[in-house]
Design a protein around this motif. Structure first.
Motif, PDB file in Angstrom:
ATOM      1  N   ARG A   1      -6.430  -0.052  10.377  1.00  0.00           N
ATOM      2  CA  ARG A   1      -7.453   1.002  10.359  1.00  0.00           C
ATOM      3  C   ARG A   1      -7.824   1.370   8.931  1.00  0.00           C
ATOM      4  NH1 ARG A   1      -7.090   6.734  13.717  1.00  0.00           N
ATOM      5  NH2 ARG A   1      -9.164   7.497  13.154  1.00  0.00           N
ATOM      6  N   MET A   2      -6.829   1.459   8.052  1.00  0.00           N
ATOM      7  CA  MET A   2      -7.109   1.772   6.649  1.00  0.00           C
ATOM      8  C   MET A   2      -8.006   0.716   6.010  1.00  0.00           C
ATOM      9  SD  MET A   2      -3.386   3.100   5.253  1.00  0.00           S
ATOM     10  CE  MET A   2      -3.958   3.018   3.542  1.00  0.00           C
ATOM     11  N   ILE A   3      -7.659  -0.556   6.233  1.00  0.00           N
ATOM     12  CA  ILE A   3      -8.407  -1.649   5.595  1.00  0.00           C
ATOM     13  C   ILE A   3      -9.859  -1.666   6.080  1.00  0.00           C
ATOM     14  CG2 ILE A   3      -8.624  -4.164   5.471  1.00  0.00           C
ATOM     15  CD1 ILE A   3      -5.559  -4.315   5.466  1.00  0.00           C
TER      16      ILE A   3
ATOM     17  N   GLY B   1     -16.488   2.090   4.256  1.00  0.00           N
ATOM     18  CA  GLY B   1     -16.850   3.150   3.317  1.00  0.00           C
ATOM     19  C   GLY B   1     -17.012   2.697   1.882  1.00  0.00           C
TER      20      GLY B   1
ATOM     21  N   LEU C   1       0.812  -1.220   0.000  1.00  0.00           N
ATOM     22  CA  LEU C   1       0.000   0.000   0.000  1.00  0.00           C
ATOM     23  C   LEU C   1       0.841   1.265   0.000  1.00  0.00           C
ATOM     24  CD1 LEU C   1      -2.773  -1.101   2.517  1.00  0.00           C
ATOM     25  CD2 LEU C   1      -2.975  -0.901   0.029  1.00  0.00           C
TER      26      LEU C   1
ATOM     27  N   THR D   1     -11.598   0.784   7.588  1.00  0.00           N
ATOM     28  CA  THR D   1     -12.292   2.009   7.195  1.00  0.00           C
ATOM     29  C   THR D   1     -12.696   1.957   5.730  1.00  0.00           C
ATOM     30  OG1 THR D   1     -11.045   3.276   8.839  1.00  0.00           O
ATOM     31  CG2 THR D   1     -12.125   4.520   7.093  1.00  0.00           C
ATOM     32  N   ALA D   2     -11.823   1.430   4.898  1.00  0.00           N
ATOM     33  CA  ALA D   2     -12.135   1.293   3.472  1.00  0.00           C
ATOM     34  C   ALA D   2     -13.305   0.332   3.270  1.00  0.00           C
ATOM     35  CB  ALA D   2     -10.903   0.806   2.714  1.00  0.00           C
ATOM     36  N   GLN D   3     -13.305  -0.766   4.024  1.00  0.00           N
ATOM     37  CA  GLN D   3     -14.407  -1.733   3.916  1.00  0.00           C
ATOM     38  C   GLN D   3     -15.730  -1.074   4.301  1.00  0.00           C
ATOM     39  OE1 GLN D   3     -14.577  -5.561   4.060  1.00  0.00           O
ATOM     40  NE2 GLN D   3     -12.616  -5.715   3.001  1.00  0.00           N
TER      41      GLN D   3
ATOM     42  N   ILE E   1     -14.702   1.669  -0.070  1.00  0.00           N
ATOM     43  CA  ILE E   1     -13.560   2.170  -0.843  1.00  0.00           C
ATOM     44  C   ILE E   1     -12.661   1.002  -1.210  1.00  0.00           C
ATOM     45  CG2 ILE E   1     -11.511   3.663  -0.758  1.00  0.00           C
ATOM     46  CD1 ILE E   1     -13.029   5.304   1.396  1.00  0.00           C
ATOM     47  N   SER E   2     -12.216   0.977  -2.447  1.00  0.00           N
ATOM     48  CA  SER E   2     -11.299  -0.065  -2.900  1.00  0.00           C
ATOM     49  C   SER E   2      -9.868   0.454  -2.807  1.00  0.00           C
ATOM     50  CB  SER E   2     -11.634  -0.457  -4.346  1.00  0.00           C
ATOM     51  OG  SER E   2     -10.723  -1.432  -4.815  1.00  0.00           O
ATOM     52  N   LEU E   3      -9.070  -0.142  -1.937  1.00  0.00           N
ATOM     53  CA  LEU E   3      -7.671   0.258  -1.809  1.00  0.00           C
ATOM     54  C   LEU E   3      -6.876  -0.277  -2.998  1.00  0.00           C
ATOM     55  CD1 LEU E   3      -7.067  -0.469   1.996  1.00  0.00           C
ATOM     56  CD2 LEU E   3      -7.474   1.753   0.906  1.00  0.00           C
ATOM     57  N   GLN E   4      -6.142   0.602  -3.643  1.00  0.00           N
ATOM     58  CA  GLN E   4      -5.356   0.217  -4.815  1.00  0.00           C
ATOM     59  C   GLN E   4      -3.931  -0.116  -4.387  1.00  0.00           C
ATOM     60  OE1 GLN E   4      -6.849  -0.136  -7.945  1.00  0.00           O
ATOM     61  NE2 GLN E   4      -8.643   0.208  -6.631  1.00  0.00           N
TER      62      GLN E   4
END
Length: 221
Positions: A186-188, A194, A119, A190-192, A196-199
């Motif tokens: 936290r990023m993973i 929201g 990431l 929070t993305a789930q 949001i797809s983490l690239q």
């Protein structure tokens, strides 16, 4: 004061500072978790049983023989000695071990979501090797054996429905590994939440970074 005594005192001071640091940054809470540092090839310093991570003082830390697991003094060490001892035995490069239950990483341990290391810069380095251990009761020999085996291939171990254990070449590096893990957790999540797809970066880019970018020497274990 001889060299070993000086090193023992220094390690105890560093672990006390680390405990306060972890509490202040919500990497630990109350008397949950335990931390240790290697004193010598066959000795470690570990937090005592039931000690408050944010209020550690040198008397709260216990010297333990890594092989026999016997300790000095009257204060009983953390019951998680098996995990710490097995890591030090399997990984001679390990100088510090942090076992904690920070919110986001512990939440991840209660899911089947896998970590992505590709990431950003710190995650590529510190989360290159993440392993998973199924639930065993805290302090059990079964947990210690499972963690010891997984430590041969990883510096971060997710303990399912329990928390995490990280280790590295110094207290500072182990702390950074734990902070990076908590940030990525936290990023993973929070993305789930929201949608949001983490690239993630490609495995080729990540490998090139680890081998050629000069950030830090790539781990050989």
């Amino acid at each position: 004061m001889n060299e070993l005594e000086s090193r023992r005192n220094e390690i105890k001071q560093q672990l006390c500072q680390l405990g306060q640091y972890m509490l202040n940054r919500e990497l630990a809470w109350g008397n949950s978790g335990n931390i240790s540092a290697r004193l010598s090839d066959n000795k470690m310093i570990i937090t005592g049983s039931g000690t408050d991570m944010g209020q550690l003082s040198p008397p709260d830390l216990v010297q333990v023989d890594i092989e026999s697991r016997e300790w000095e003094g009257t204060l009983k060490p953390s019951k998680e000695i098996p995990m710490h001892a097995e890591i030090y035995k399997h990984r001679p490069d390990a100088q510090a071990i942090l076992h904690a239950s920070p919110f986001w990483s512990t939440m991840m341990s209660c899911t089947n979501i896998s970590y992505k290391s590709e990431l950003f810069v710190e995650s590529m380095y510190y989360l290159e090797r993440v392993a998973y251990v199924d639930y065993f009761h805290p302090g059990s020999h079964e947990l210690g054996a499972a963690v010891g085996k997984k430590s041969e291939d990883a510096n971060i171990i997710i303990l399912k429905n329990h928390g995490v254990i990280v280790f590295d070449s110094s207290i500072k590096e182990a702390r950074m590994a734990l902070e990076t893990l908590e940030m990525v957790s936290r990023m993973i999540i929070t993305a789930q939440i929201g949608g949001i797809s983490l690239q993630a970066l490609s495995s080729e880019v990540s490998a090139d970074f680890l081998n050629n970018a000069g950030y830090k020497p790539r781990r050989t274990y």
